[in-house]
Design a protein around this motif. Structure first.
Motif, short mmCIF file in Angstrom:
data_model
loop_
_atom_site.label_atom_id
_atom_site.label_comp_id
_atom_site.label_asym_id
_atom_site.label_seq_id
_atom_site.Cartn_x
_atom_site.Cartn_y
_atom_site.Cartn_z
N ASP A 1 5.74 1.81 12.97
CA ASP A 1 6.18 0.77 13.91
C ASP A 1 7.61 1.05 14.39
N PRO A 2 7.97 0.52 15.55
CA PRO A 2 9.30 0.81 16.13
C PRO A 2 10.45 0.40 15.21
N ASN A 3 10.22 -0.56 14.32
CA ASN A 3 11.27 -0.96 13.38
C ASN A 3 11.29 -0.09 12.12
N GLY A 4 10.25 0.68 11.91
CA GLY A 4 10.21 1.55 10.72
C GLY A 4 10.43 0.78 9.43
N VAL A 5 9.76 -0.36 9.32
CA VAL A 5 9.99 -1.25 8.16
C VAL A 5 9.58 -0.55 6.86
N ARG A 6 8.42 0.10 6.88
CA ARG A 6 7.95 0.81 5.69
C ARG A 6 8.22 2.31 5.85
N PRO A 7 8.41 3.01 4.74
CA PRO A 7 8.70 4.44 4.86
C PRO A 7 7.46 5.25 5.25
N LEU A 8 7.68 6.41 5.85
CA LEU A 8 6.61 7.38 6.11
C LEU A 8 7.30 8.72 6.39
N GLN A 9 6.95 9.72 5.60
CA GLN A 9 7.70 10.97 5.67
C GLN A 9 6.77 12.17 5.88
N ILE A 10 7.35 13.23 6.42
CA ILE A 10 6.60 14.46 6.70
C ILE A 10 7.08 15.55 5.74
N GLY A 11 6.13 16.29 5.17
CA GLY A 11 6.50 17.41 4.31
C GLY A 11 5.70 18.65 4.66
N ARG A 12 6.15 19.79 4.14
CA ARG A 12 5.49 21.07 4.41
C ARG A 12 5.10 21.72 3.10
N LEU A 13 3.85 22.13 3.02
CA LEU A 13 3.40 22.83 1.81
C LEU A 13 3.84 24.29 1.88
N TRP B 1 0.54 20.80 6.17
CA TRP B 1 1.41 19.65 6.42
C TRP B 1 0.98 18.46 5.58
N VAL B 2 1.98 17.63 5.24
CA VAL B 2 1.70 16.41 4.47
C VAL B 2 2.47 15.26 5.11
N VAL B 3 1.86 14.09 5.19
CA VAL B 3 2.62 12.86 5.49
C VAL B 3 2.36 11.91 4.33
N CYS C 1 0.80 -1.22 0.00
CA CYS C 1 0.00 0.00 0.00
C CYS C 1 0.84 1.27 0.00
N GLY C 2 0.17 2.36 -0.35
CA GLY C 2 0.74 3.69 -0.17
C GLY C 2 -0.24 4.53 0.62
N VAL C 3 0.27 5.41 1.49
CA VAL C 3 -0.61 6.24 2.32
C VAL C 3 -0.21 7.71 2.20
N VAL C 4 -1.20 8.58 2.43
CA VAL C 4 -0.94 10.02 2.44
C VAL C 4 -1.93 10.68 3.40
N GLY C 5 -1.50 11.76 4.02
CA GLY C 5 -2.38 12.58 4.86
C GLY C 5 -2.04 14.05 4.63
N ILE C 6 -3.06 14.90 4.49
CA ILE C 6 -2.79 16.32 4.19
C ILE C 6 -3.66 17.20 5.08
N TYR C 7 -3.01 18.16 5.76
CA TYR C 7 -3.72 19.17 6.53
C TYR C 7 -3.43 20.51 5.86
N ALA C 8 -4.42 21.11 5.24
CA ALA C 8 -4.19 22.35 4.47
C ALA C 8 -5.48 23.15 4.41
#
Ligand code: SF4
Length: 496
Positions: A204-216, A221-223, A36-43
């Protein structure tokens, strides 16, 4: 019985296998599939649904079965999701109906739960107090059965299980519910959760999959799973969501809490194949790492050859690296029939006989009479690589030397990648020479594990290498029993 040499073309015709009945064309001939791919946006004040749509577009390679967006206007959540690619699920009208200041999005390829509308994400879950949460998950939990016993209703999949566990904690905020619940989850999870007021993202504590924070540029904010999703909407990469961290985003900005110590073991296969080449992880682009893998392969396994060709698309950057290091010409000897998987038309029986040719076409002018180095990212079951070699011989290749940018895959992935069971993995029971024979290649070399790790910016201790080594960083209940039971039977190899 005669023992005459077999002509390359006859060998090719014998080895190219028909497409299996009912096969999903989109996945046929592809490598391991991301979940899967995930995204979250607060704008606030922006068209968050359309921003989320474009961010999902950049993550389409991570999941192509279904897509969805959940939006909140501060009072109410609305979810639109369906089966299909992002541009099949959403139209101008469906996006226009999604009003709000905050949104999450998800694209899915199922490895747990059936491929169905109900399992498409974001999952919507009503809380006992009358509110709702929407959740999108990339990864896979390994203690689902144990956790499901805590619930009255059995969940449909591990993502619904998480939503149900979070929704139970009615006496605290969703943020606190995550901090309480996440330590009980075992496995890989990069998650975005939306309630009426906030976006939360945790890893997860192992950070197996990526997840990043960005700024518009407007301050929003974007994850997102990959930095390419930030780039496409003009956001700037700020940092990773740390392993064991939850971030919450609302009108007060971004807050962070830790629910567990970080013990990072990032998926090595994200570097090899899964992530987009323009994704940046640990200050390095995936493209740059893949070039290094190709250079390393050229140093480990040089060969007298005329030309280097990639298996598109993931083999491209590594092939360029191999060609540069070996001072050999690089050319596109294979063209991907890019949109064939997007068709809803099922091939006829006679078309099925074409097998891998429905996905890849050789360029005769490039391969004919030449000794080829063919660079690919991985070999899972072996059938696709065998057909590829046959197809290149049939197009007149003089020699085919396979170079692979991952070590043999000998163990299944339990952390969100659909590779195959151990019984189907050709690397689980055959040595490299036996695999070469099966492929009918003139030579075969897999990159060494050390060479692969050196091509990335990470230390070995910070990486999951389980599918290559069997060393699972997060214990998988029952894995040892499975290992003891399964024997590889290659005599009846029919997998795709
Ligand atoms: S087992 Fe392989 S594919 Fe799965 S997380 Fe580990 S390195 Fe990645």
């Amino acid at each position: 019985m005669t023992n005459e040499p077999i002509e390359p073309r006859e060998r090719a015709a014998a080895a190219v296998e028909p497409l299996p009945e009912g096969v999903d064309l989109a996945s046929y001939g592809e490598g391991p599939r991301e979940e899967c791919g995930v995204v979250g946006i607060y704008a606030p004040g922006e068209d968050v649904a359309t921003l989320t749509y474009f961010a999902l577009y950049a993550l389409q390679h991570r999941g192509q079965e279904s897509a969805g967006i959940a939006v909140s206007d501060g009072r109410r959540l609305v979810v639109h999701k369906d089966m299909g690619l992002v541009n099949q699920v959403f139209r101008d009208t469906s996006l226009a109906a999604l009003h709000g200041d905050l949104a999450i999005g998800h694209c899915r390829y199922s490895t747990t739960g059936a491929s169905s509308w109900e399992n498409a994400q974001p999952i919507y879950y009503e809380t006992p107090t009358g509110g709702g949460i929407a959740l999108g998950h990339n990864g896979n939990l390994v203690n689902t059965n144990e956790l499901a016993r805590k619930l009255d209703q059995p969940p449909r999949n591990d993502s619904e299980l998480m939503a149900a566990l979070l929704a139970r904690d009615v006496d605290v905020s969703l943020e606190e519910a995550i901090v309480r619940t996440a330590p009980q989850l075992r496995g890989a999870y990069s998650v975005v959760v939306l309630d009426e007021q906030r976006i939360h993202a945790f890893r997860d504590p192992n950070g197996v999959r990526p997840l990043q924070i960005g700024r518009l540029p407007t301050g929003g904010w974007v994850v997102a799973s990959e930095s390419a999703a930030l780039d496409i909407i003009g956001a700037v990469l700020v940092r990773d969501v740390e392993p064991g961290e939850v971030v919450s985003i609302d009108g007060n900005g971004l807050r962070s809490q830790r629910f567990a110590e970080a013990t990072p073991t990032f998926c090595l296969f994200e570097w090899v194949y899964l992530a987009r080449p323009d994704h940046r992880q640990d200050d390095r682009s995936v493209l740059y790492a893949r070039r290094n893998m190709g250079r390393q392969l050229a140093r480990e396994a040089p060969v007298d050859a005329d030309i280097v060709i990639p298996v598109p698309e993931a083999g491209r950057d590594a092939a360029a690296g191999y060609a540069a290091e070996a001072a050999l010409p690089f050319a596109d000897g294979l063209v991907k029939n890019r949109y064939v998987g997007r068709t809803f038309i099922q091939p006829t029986q006679s078309l099925r006989q074409l097998g891998i040719r429905l996905k890849l076409s050789p360029v005769r002018e490039v391969v004919e009479g030449r000794r080829l180095v063919v660079v690919d990212d991985s070999i899972v079951r072996g059938n696709t690589a065998r057909q590829l070699v046959a197809m290149l011989r049939s197009a007149g290749a003089a020699e085919v030397h396979m170079r692979i940018t991952s070590p043999p895959i000998a163990n299944p992935c339990y952390y969100g990648i659909d590779m195959a069971s151990r019984a189907e993995l050709i690397g689980a029971d055959l040595d490299v020479e036996a695999i070469r024979e099966f492929l009918d290649a003139d030579s075969l070399h897999y990159i060494s594990l050390d060479g692969l790790i050196d091509a990335t910016p990470d230390d070995r201790s910070q990486l999951c290498t389980a599918c290559f080594t069997g060393d699972y960083p997060i214990p998988v209940p029952g894995e040892q029993e499975q290992l003891a039971q399964i024997r590889f039977d290659f005599s009846d190899d029919t997998a795709g």
